[in-house]
Design a protein around this motif. Sequence first.
Motif, PDB file in Angstrom:
ATOM      1  N   ARG A 137       0.819  -1.209   0.000  1.00  0.00           N
ATOM      2  CA  ARG A 137       0.000   0.000   0.000  1.00  0.00           C
ATOM      3  C   ARG A 137       0.855   1.264   0.000  1.00  0.00           C
ATOM      4  O   ARG A 137       0.461   2.293  -0.520  1.00  0.00           O
ATOM      5  CB  ARG A 137      -0.941  -0.014   1.201  1.00  0.00           C
ATOM      6  N   TRP A 138       2.033   1.201   0.616  1.00  0.00           N
ATOM      7  CA  TRP A 138       2.905   2.369   0.631  1.00  0.00           C
ATOM      8  C   TRP A 138       3.327   2.763  -0.776  1.00  0.00           C
ATOM      9  O   TRP A 138       3.607   3.923  -1.039  1.00  0.00           O
ATOM     10  CB  TRP A 138       4.141   2.077   1.474  1.00  0.00           C
ATOM     11  N   PHE A 139       3.391   1.803  -1.701  1.00  0.00           N
ATOM     12  CA  PHE A 139       3.878   2.073  -3.034  1.00  0.00           C
ATOM     13  C   PHE A 139       2.749   2.137  -4.060  1.00  0.00           C
ATOM     14  O   PHE A 139       2.944   1.821  -5.211  1.00  0.00           O
ATOM     15  CB  PHE A 139       4.911   1.008  -3.442  1.00  0.00           C
ATOM     16  N   THR A 140       1.533   2.510  -3.622  1.00  0.00           N
ATOM     17  CA  THR A 140       0.418   2.692  -4.543  1.00  0.00           C
ATOM     18  C   THR A 140       0.728   3.840  -5.505  1.00  0.00           C
ATOM     19  O   THR A 140       1.145   4.920  -5.088  1.00  0.00           O
ATOM     20  CB  THR A 140      -0.874   3.004  -3.772  1.00  0.00           C
ATOM     21  N   VAL A 141       0.505   3.601  -6.785  1.00  0.00           N
ATOM     22  CA  VAL A 141       0.790   4.628  -7.792  1.00  0.00           C
ATOM     23  C   VAL A 141      -0.268   5.708  -7.722  1.00  0.00           C
ATOM     24  O   VAL A 141      -1.457   5.430  -7.608  1.00  0.00           O
ATOM     25  CB  VAL A 141       0.831   3.990  -9.195  1.00  0.00           C
ATOM     26  N   PHE A 142       0.163   6.958  -7.784  1.00  0.00           N
ATOM     27  CA  PHE A 142      -0.750   8.102  -7.678  1.00  0.00           C
ATOM     28  C   PHE A 142      -0.435   9.075  -8.806  1.00  0.00           C
ATOM     29  O   PHE A 142       0.717   9.450  -9.003  1.00  0.00           O
ATOM     30  CB  PHE A 142      -0.564   8.782  -6.319  1.00  0.00           C
ATOM     31  N   TRP A 143      -1.468   9.416  -9.579  1.00  0.00           N
ATOM     32  CA  TRP A 143      -1.301  10.374 -10.667  1.00  0.00           C
ATOM     33  C   TRP A 143      -2.071  11.652 -10.352  1.00  0.00           C
ATOM     34  O   TRP A 143      -3.108  11.616  -9.694  1.00  0.00           O
ATOM     35  CB  TRP A 143      -1.844   9.808 -11.979  1.00  0.00           C
ATOM     36  N   SER A 144      -1.568  12.770 -10.852  1.00  0.00           N
ATOM     37  CA  SER A 144      -2.252  14.048 -10.656  1.00  0.00           C
ATOM     38  C   SER A 144      -1.851  14.999 -11.775  1.00  0.00           C
ATOM     39  O   SER A 144      -0.675  15.072 -12.152  1.00  0.00           O
ATOM     40  CB  SER A 144      -1.893  14.645  -9.289  1.00  0.00           C
ATOM     41  N   ARG A 145      -2.858  15.706 -12.300  1.00  0.00           N
ATOM     42  CA  ARG A 145      -2.583  16.683 -13.348  1.00  0.00           C
ATOM     43  C   ARG A 145      -3.706  17.719 -13.336  1.00  0.00           C
ATOM     44  O   ARG A 145      -4.865  17.395 -13.067  1.00  0.00           O
ATOM     45  CB  ARG A 145      -2.517  15.996 -14.716  1.00  0.00           C
ATOM     46  N   GLN A 146      -3.353  18.972 -13.632  1.00  0.00           N
ATOM     47  CA  GLN A 146      -4.358  20.031 -13.670  1.00  0.00           C
ATOM     48  C   GLN A 146      -4.011  21.045 -14.747  1.00  0.00           C
ATOM     49  O   GLN A 146      -2.867  21.141 -15.184  1.00  0.00           O
ATOM     50  CB  GLN A 146      -4.472  20.721 -12.308  1.00  0.00           C
ATOM     51  N   ARG A 147      -5.053  21.795 -15.158  1.00  0.00           N
ATOM     52  CA  ARG A 147      -4.860  22.815 -16.183  1.00  0.00           C
ATOM     53  C   ARG A 147      -5.925  23.900 -16.004  1.00  0.00           C
ATOM     54  O   ARG A 147      -7.054  23.631 -15.600  1.00  0.00           O
ATOM     55  CB  ARG A 147      -4.967  22.210 -17.581  1.00  0.00           C
ATOM     56  N   ARG A 148      -5.549  25.131 -16.323  1.00  0.00           N
ATOM     57  CA  ARG A 148      -6.468  26.264 -16.248  1.00  0.00           C
ATOM     58  C   ARG A 148      -7.061  26.555 -17.621  1.00  0.00           C
ATOM     59  O   ARG A 148      -6.408  26.362 -18.643  1.00  0.00           O
ATOM     60  CB  ARG A 148      -5.749  27.513 -15.724  1.00  0.00           C
ATOM     61  N   GLU A 200      -7.308  13.003 -22.912  1.00  0.00           N
ATOM     62  CA  GLU A 200      -5.871  12.818 -23.143  1.00  0.00           C
ATOM     63  C   GLU A 200      -5.162  12.319 -21.889  1.00  0.00           C
ATOM     64  O   GLU A 200      -4.312  11.411 -21.954  1.00  0.00           O
ATOM     65  CB  GLU A 200      -5.263  14.130 -23.612  1.00  0.00           C
ATOM     66  N   THR A 201      -5.504  12.888 -20.746  1.00  0.00           N
ATOM     67  CA  THR A 201      -4.833  12.522 -19.500  1.00  0.00           C
ATOM     68  C   THR A 201      -5.122  11.078 -19.103  1.00  0.00           C
ATOM     69  O   THR A 201      -4.206  10.304 -18.796  1.00  0.00           O
ATOM     70  CB  THR A 201      -5.281  13.466 -18.374  1.00  0.00           C
ATOM     71  N   LEU A 202      -6.392  10.683 -19.110  1.00  0.00           N
ATOM     72  CA  LEU A 202      -6.739   9.325 -18.699  1.00  0.00           C
ATOM     73  C   LEU A 202      -6.213   8.291 -19.691  1.00  0.00           C
ATOM     74  O   LEU A 202      -5.822   7.189 -19.291  1.00  0.00           O
ATOM     75  CB  LEU A 202      -8.254   9.202 -18.544  1.00  0.00           C
ATOM     76  N   SER A 203      -6.198   8.639 -20.975  1.00  0.00           N
ATOM     77  CA  SER A 203      -5.639   7.717 -21.963  1.00  0.00           C
ATOM     78  C   SER A 203      -4.150   7.524 -21.743  1.00  0.00           C
ATOM     79  O   SER A 203      -3.619   6.411 -21.865  1.00  0.00           O
ATOM     80  CB  SER A 203      -5.907   8.244 -23.375  1.00  0.00           C
ATOM     81  N   GLU A 204      -3.466   8.602 -21.405  1.00  0.00           N
ATOM     82  CA  GLU A 204      -2.029   8.507 -21.134  1.00  0.00           C
ATOM     83  C   GLU A 204      -1.761   7.675 -19.889  1.00  0.00           C
ATOM     84  O   GLU A 204      -0.781   6.928 -19.833  1.00  0.00           O
ATOM     85  CB  GLU A 204      -1.444   9.911 -20.976  1.00  0.00           C
ATOM     86  N   TRP A 205      -2.633   7.786 -18.886  1.00  0.00           N
ATOM     87  CA  TRP A 205      -2.476   6.995 -17.669  1.00  0.00           C
ATOM     88  C   TRP A 205      -2.910   5.543 -17.863  1.00  0.00           C
ATOM     89  O   TRP A 205      -2.637   4.695 -17.013  1.00  0.00           O
ATOM     90  CB  TRP A 205      -3.279   7.612 -16.528  1.00  0.00           C
TER      91      TRP A 205
END
Length: 201
Positions: free
Chosen positions: A44-55, A72-77
């Motif tokens: 659980r300590w090494f769970t992958v976490f993604w985050s991205r934002q745009r204005r 685009e973001t979800l496809s890339e992930w």
Amino acid sequence: MCPASSLAALHVKRPVPAPTVRLPCCFLRIAIWRARSYAGRTRRWFTVFWSRQRRFARARSSVGAARAFAHETLSEWGITDRLDDVRLCVSELATNAVLHGVPPGREFCLALTADGGSIRIEVRDSGGGCPQVVAGGAERCDGRGLLLVQAVSDDFGVVEHVPGKTVWATFKTGSTRRAGRGVAGTDPLAHPSDNPGHAAP
């Protein structure tokens, strides 16, 4: 007389074998359980976490741009099992931000986060008011944005700031999909917008 070597051999002390210690089965079971629990915590300590934002600017064209950014973001992930649901909710929340939330000359921010078991979208603007689900008949053509978000997402809510607000929605993915729906307005994940460094657009 015995040779000297034979006398020396007679006085050599042989090592005494150590006593065998037998642990009860319950001790072994506890040790195995603790090892497995530690291994689970390590994973659980090494769970992958993604985050991205745009204005995005206060313009109708920003709705399609926000939807394309989410796609685009979800496809890339590589997270595509809730792609259509996320795109629909992003479109509705971005439309609400452009029409009712963003003051003239300001922007709104779209943030996406994923942890392997769920997706979270956030649309933040610096406008006033608190969006609410409008219950209306089939003849109503307005106020359906949050109704769609409520129906499609697994949970959603609104967090008020000074100034502005963040409307968020979560979507379960993979094995956790539709395992259970939360109560609208709860916040099951840590909220990135509560970070003091997350400034209003």
